[in-house]
Design an enzyme around this catalytic site. Structure first.
Site, PDB file in Angstrom:
ATOM      1  CG  ASN A  28      -1.934   1.144   1.157  1.00  0.00           C
ATOM      2  OD1 ASN A  28      -1.975   1.904   0.204  1.00  0.00           O
ATOM      3  ND2 ASN A  28      -2.722   1.286   2.209  1.00  0.00           N
ATOM      4  CG  ASP A  29       1.936   2.973   3.681  1.00  0.00           C
ATOM      5  OD1 ASP A  29       0.878   3.560   3.403  1.00  0.00           O
ATOM      6  OD2 ASP A  29       2.178   2.487   4.795  1.00  0.00           O
ATOM      7  CB  VAL A  30       5.875   0.540  -1.385  1.00  0.00           C
ATOM      8  CG1 VAL A  30       6.556   0.247  -0.063  1.00  0.00           C
ATOM      9  CG2 VAL A  30       5.021  -0.602  -1.831  1.00  0.00           C
ATOM     10  CB  VAL A  31       1.870   1.575  -4.855  1.00  0.00           C
ATOM     11  CG1 VAL A  31       2.780   0.401  -5.150  1.00  0.00           C
ATOM     12  CG2 VAL A  31       0.694   1.143  -4.011  1.00  0.00           C
TER      13      VAL A  31
END
Lengths: 457, 108
Positions: A383-386
């Site tokens: 989630n956070d990495v995209v």
């Protein structure tokens, strides 16, 4: 065994140190990593053989027996452990190393006359014990013997402060007086500090803590080298301490976090706890069959595996899906964010174990420009990495973190358990974009269903 | 990181020294415990790192098929959608794939 000439011993230790440096250098690149590791093991062998000839040693049968026991336990475990469980095993090995350093320092205290040597003794004791206990808690979290959520309770910061103050007091007294009983108290305080340090760290931040504790053990070993007057221990410990510190900072930067924020974030009720707020904005959710159609008739698919995939242990299914798509003529790559998985490089190991060809694993810098040409970006358990907020929202906690540019792909499919935001606790605007489709469920189950539908196309 | 983790297991050298110079039984007991722990760190660290790196090698594929027959069988099952009989298709893919990965390993 009669001791050899000290010069020869020094040269052999130096050789071992050089082997360690070459090993770390080799491990930097996937091409030379395996050889690097073997060079390191050879250096260790040289050092361990050398020590038996370095000085007069008693109890040699006992020592050899203890080495046999240690190897006899560790080698089979390391051979048989599942690849998904490897991070906790690394944490465990790291912890016992710290524990060994602390015990060595404890035994050397009665022989430490010089005040600076005693300083090294208390440092080794404290940091070694901290690393041991911290690694034990990390192991328990990763093995899911306890909750992987941050454990916080009122008074935790005060308790931690009290433990550290008491440790400084005890350390000072041991340095000045050399009392063994107080050194034992210091050992216990170090253990308590280790537990308290890791308890508030959330599941997704655990990789960084493993790396940090690894650096701590390195420093403890370096200090024990000062205690024993052994240059090899100083050099090897410093190497690990330095490389571990650099890696820890690099990982934290890759997640857009500070190391202090990770360790103490939950103390302040900060971001590691994550948010459980669920947005009521409309999203487009879909069925496994629809996702299979999207994937099956695409020309180019990029799979973004994340922490959720590792947790669900869905890497084999992801690899099978990639195989099934490739058999249909779809070009499939895996985009690996630097902190994907539970340890640096963990995602690469998991996918390699599932027989994904090495060439299909693309690093962030390599793949980011290719999302533009992708028909579908399939985000599995990440989630956070995209999250484009890292680029666009200056106030966001992840602002500045490098991300995988999945938004450039024509279609984005998220496999997610729920709408709950990632550990950074922020919403991902990408999920509400018209190009985005969501498929809710456990990563592995969803992948299995999609795989089944792809095969039926 | 795992490799660096193994390297600090070299505290084994320190543990051997204190064990070899232990005068009392309790000292020896504590020192031997340190030897066991340090050996576990050193040996376990190098072995687990080697295993991880082994995963990236082509010839692992063969070994893995023996170890994980279930996972691999379904992997082959994924292939026949092209309409080719599964046996032929699977063996073709394997023979094409394995030398490519092995030669890469040798070049590296």
């Amino acid at each position: 065994v009669s001791p050899l000439d000290p010069t020869i011993i020094a040269v052999l230790y130096l050789a071992a140190a050089v082997f360690f440096i070459l090993a770390l250098k080799g491990l930097n690149s996937p091409r030379t990593a395996r050889r690097g590791n073997l060079i390191g093991a050879f250096g260790a062998l040289v050092a361990v053989v050398t020590v038996f000839f370095s000085t007069r040693l008693d109890n040699i049968p006992w020592i050899l027996g203890a080495i046999a026991v240690g190897s006899g336990v560790a080698a089979p475990v390391a051979r048989r452990v599942k690849m998904t469980q490897m991070p906790q095993l690394v944490a465990l090995f790291n912890g016992v190393g710290g524990g060994a350093a602390a015990l060595v320092a404890l035994l050397e205290l009665p022989h430490a006359e010089d005040i600076w040597v005693r300083v090294a003794v208390v440092f080794t004791l404290l940091v070694g014990a901290l690393s041991f206990a911290g690694s034990a808690v990390t192991f328990a979290k990763l093995q899911e013997l306890m909750t992987t959520r941050p454990v916080v309770f009122p008074g935790l910061p005060a308790l931690m402060g009290a433990v550290l103050l008491a440790a400084v007091g005890a350390a000072t007294a041991v340095v000045l007086g050399g009392w063994l009983a107080l050194a034992l108290v210091l050992l216990l305080l170090g253990l308590a500090a280790g537990v308290l340090l890791v308890l508030p760290v959330g599941g997704a931040d655990v990789p960084i803590v493993i790396s940090l504790l690894n650096a701590f053990t390195g420093l403890a070993v370096a200090a024990s080298g000062l205690v024993l007057g052994n240059v090899l221990l100083v050099v090897a410990g410093t190497l690990v301490g330095a490389s571990g510190t650099i890696l820890t900072r690099a990982m934290a930067a890759a997640m857009g976090r500070s190391v202090a924020g990770i360790l103490f974030g939950a103390f302040k009720g900060g971001s590691t706890a994550g948010s459980t707020a669920v947005s009521d904005r409309p999203v487009r959710s879909s069925s496994p069959e629809d996702v299979a159609v999207l994937l099956g008739y695409a020309q180019r698919v990029i799979i973004v595996p994340g922490y959720g995939l590792a947790v669900a242990q869905g890497q084999h299914t992801a690899a099978e899906l990639a195989q099934a798509l490739e058999a249909r003529g779809v070009k499939v790559d895996f985009a690996i964010h630097p902190v994907a998985g539970r340890m640096p490089g963990h995602m690469n190991v998991l996918l390699a174990e599932a027989n994904v060809p090495y060439e299909s694993l693309k690093e962030m810098s390599e793949i980011n420009s290719e999302f533009r040409t992708a028909d579908v970006a399939l985000v599995v358990g990440a989630n956070d990495v995209v999250n484009p907020a890292a680029k666009t929202t200056a106030g966001s906690p992840i602002y500045g973190m490098p991300i995988l540019e999945v938004a450039d792909a024509r279609q984005v499919v998220f496999l997610k358990r729920s709408m709950r935001p990632g550990f950074a606790g922020i919403e991902n605007d990408l999920m509400f974009e018209p190009q985005t489709t969501l498929l809710f469920g456990d990563a592995k189950e969803s992948l299995t269903k999609v795989l089944g539908s792809v095969k039926a196309l | 990181m795992s490799g660096a983790n193994a390297i600090h297991g070299i505290i084994l050298v320190g543990a051997i020294i204190v064990a070899g110079q232990a005068a009392h039984p309790w000292e020896l007991a504590v020192a031997l415990l340190a030897v066991v722990l340090a050996t576990a760190n050193l040996v376990g660290g190098f072995v687990v790192t080697d295993r991880m790196l082994e995963m990236f090698r082509g010839n692992k594929a063969k070994k893995q098929r023996e170890e994980l027959p279930a996972g691999d069988a379904s992997g082959i099952g994924a292939l026949p959608s092209g309409g080719v009989p599964s046996e032929t298709r699977a063996s073709e893919t394997r023979t094409n794939e394995t030398p490519a990965r092995e030669s890469k390993g040798i070049v590296q």
